[in-house]
Design an enzyme around this catalytic site. Sequence first.
Site, mmCIF file in Angstrom:
data_model
loop_
_atom_site.group_PDB
_atom_site.id
_atom_site.type_symbol
_atom_site.label_atom_id
_atom_site.label_comp_id
_atom_site.label_asym_id
_atom_site.label_seq_id
_atom_site.Cartn_x
_atom_site.Cartn_y
_atom_site.Cartn_z
ATOM 1 N N ALA A 153 0.847 -1.195 0.000
ATOM 2 C CA ALA A 153 0.000 0.000 0.000
ATOM 3 C C ALA A 153 0.878 1.240 0.000
ATOM 4 C CB ALA A 153 -0.914 -0.006 1.221
ATOM 5 N N ASN A 154 0.287 2.418 0.217
ATOM 6 C CA ASN A 154 1.061 3.654 0.348
ATOM 7 C C ASN A 154 0.407 4.525 1.413
ATOM 8 O OD1 ASN A 154 -0.907 5.521 -1.001
ATOM 9 N ND2 ASN A 154 -0.532 4.127 -2.708
ATOM 10 N N ARG A 155 0.984 5.687 1.669
ATOM 11 C CA ARG A 155 0.582 6.501 2.821
ATOM 12 C C ARG A 155 -0.615 7.410 2.558
ATOM 13 N NH1 ARG A 155 4.487 5.810 6.592
ATOM 14 N NH2 ARG A 155 6.564 5.270 5.815
ATOM 15 N N SER A 156 -1.257 7.311 1.396
ATOM 16 C CA SER A 156 -2.418 8.165 1.123
ATOM 17 C C SER A 156 -3.532 7.900 2.133
ATOM 18 C CB SER A 156 -2.943 7.874 -0.288
ATOM 19 O OG SER A 156 -4.221 8.450 -0.449
ATOM 20 N N ALA B 229 -3.919 7.754 -5.061
ATOM 21 C CA ALA B 229 -2.507 7.348 -5.101
ATOM 22 C C ALA B 229 -2.498 5.870 -5.497
ATOM 23 C CB ALA B 229 -1.851 7.566 -3.743
#
Length: 212
Positions: A22-25, A88
Amino acid sequence: GKHILVTSGPTHEPIDPVRYIANRSSGAQGTALAQALSGLGAKVTFVTGPAQVPPPAGVTVVKVETAKEMLAAVENALPADAAIFAAAVADWNVATSEQKIKKDAKGSAPQLSFAANPDILATVSQLTTGRPPLVIGFAAETENVVAHATAKRDRKGCDWIVANDVSAETGIMGGAENQVTLIDASGAEPWPRASKEEVARKLAQRVADHLA
Ligand code: CTP
C-alpha cells in the site's frame, strides 16, 4: 447537475491472503474534493481505495481495493463531464500467492514478482470516444515538483495537473494541509499552503467555472 468522477485514496495490491502493498495516502484530499464538488451541486461518483477517512455524504461511493478494480470502476462510471484522479494508485501489482507465504527453514526472504498496473489517468485522458471534456490528474513528487508534474501532464494527456510535494518533511501525504501548483497548457500557478478542504473548495470552483 454535472456528473463528476473522482478517484481517491490508496490502492492495496495483495501479496497473499493476509498481506498487501500500500502507500501513505489517507484519502483526505480526494474526499474533500468530492464533498466540495457535491456542495456546488455536482453529481459525484466517488471511486475510492481503502482510505482512512470516511467517504462524504451525498455522493455515489464505489469502493475498490486494487488498481485494476479502480480502472474497471472508473470505466463503468463514465461518461462524465469531468474526471479528477486524486487517488494514489500503486504502480505495480504482485503475483499473488493463493496460500499464505510461509517462512522456510533457512530463513530466506521470499522473492516477489511485480507487474505494471494499468495507468487509469492516462487511459481516460487518451480515450478517443467518451473522453470527459475536463480530465484532471494529481502529481505526487518529492523533487523538481513543477518540472516533473509538467512532464507528467504531457505524458499522460490530461488537461490540468495538480502538483504537490509529498516529501516526508512537508507532512502533506497523510496530513491535513496541502500546497499545490495547478498546471495547465498555459503554465503553472502556485497556490498558498492551506487545509485540504480549502484547496478542494478552490479547485472545485475552478472546475465549476470551467464547465459553466
Ligand atoms: N495514476 C493512475 N493510475 C496509475 C498511476 C497513477 O490513474 N496506475 C494517476 C494518479 O491518480 C494521479 C496521476 O496518475 O492523478 C499521477 O500519479 P503519480 O503517483 O504522481 O505518478 P505516477 O504515474 O505513478 O508516476 P511516477 O511514479 O513516475 O511519479
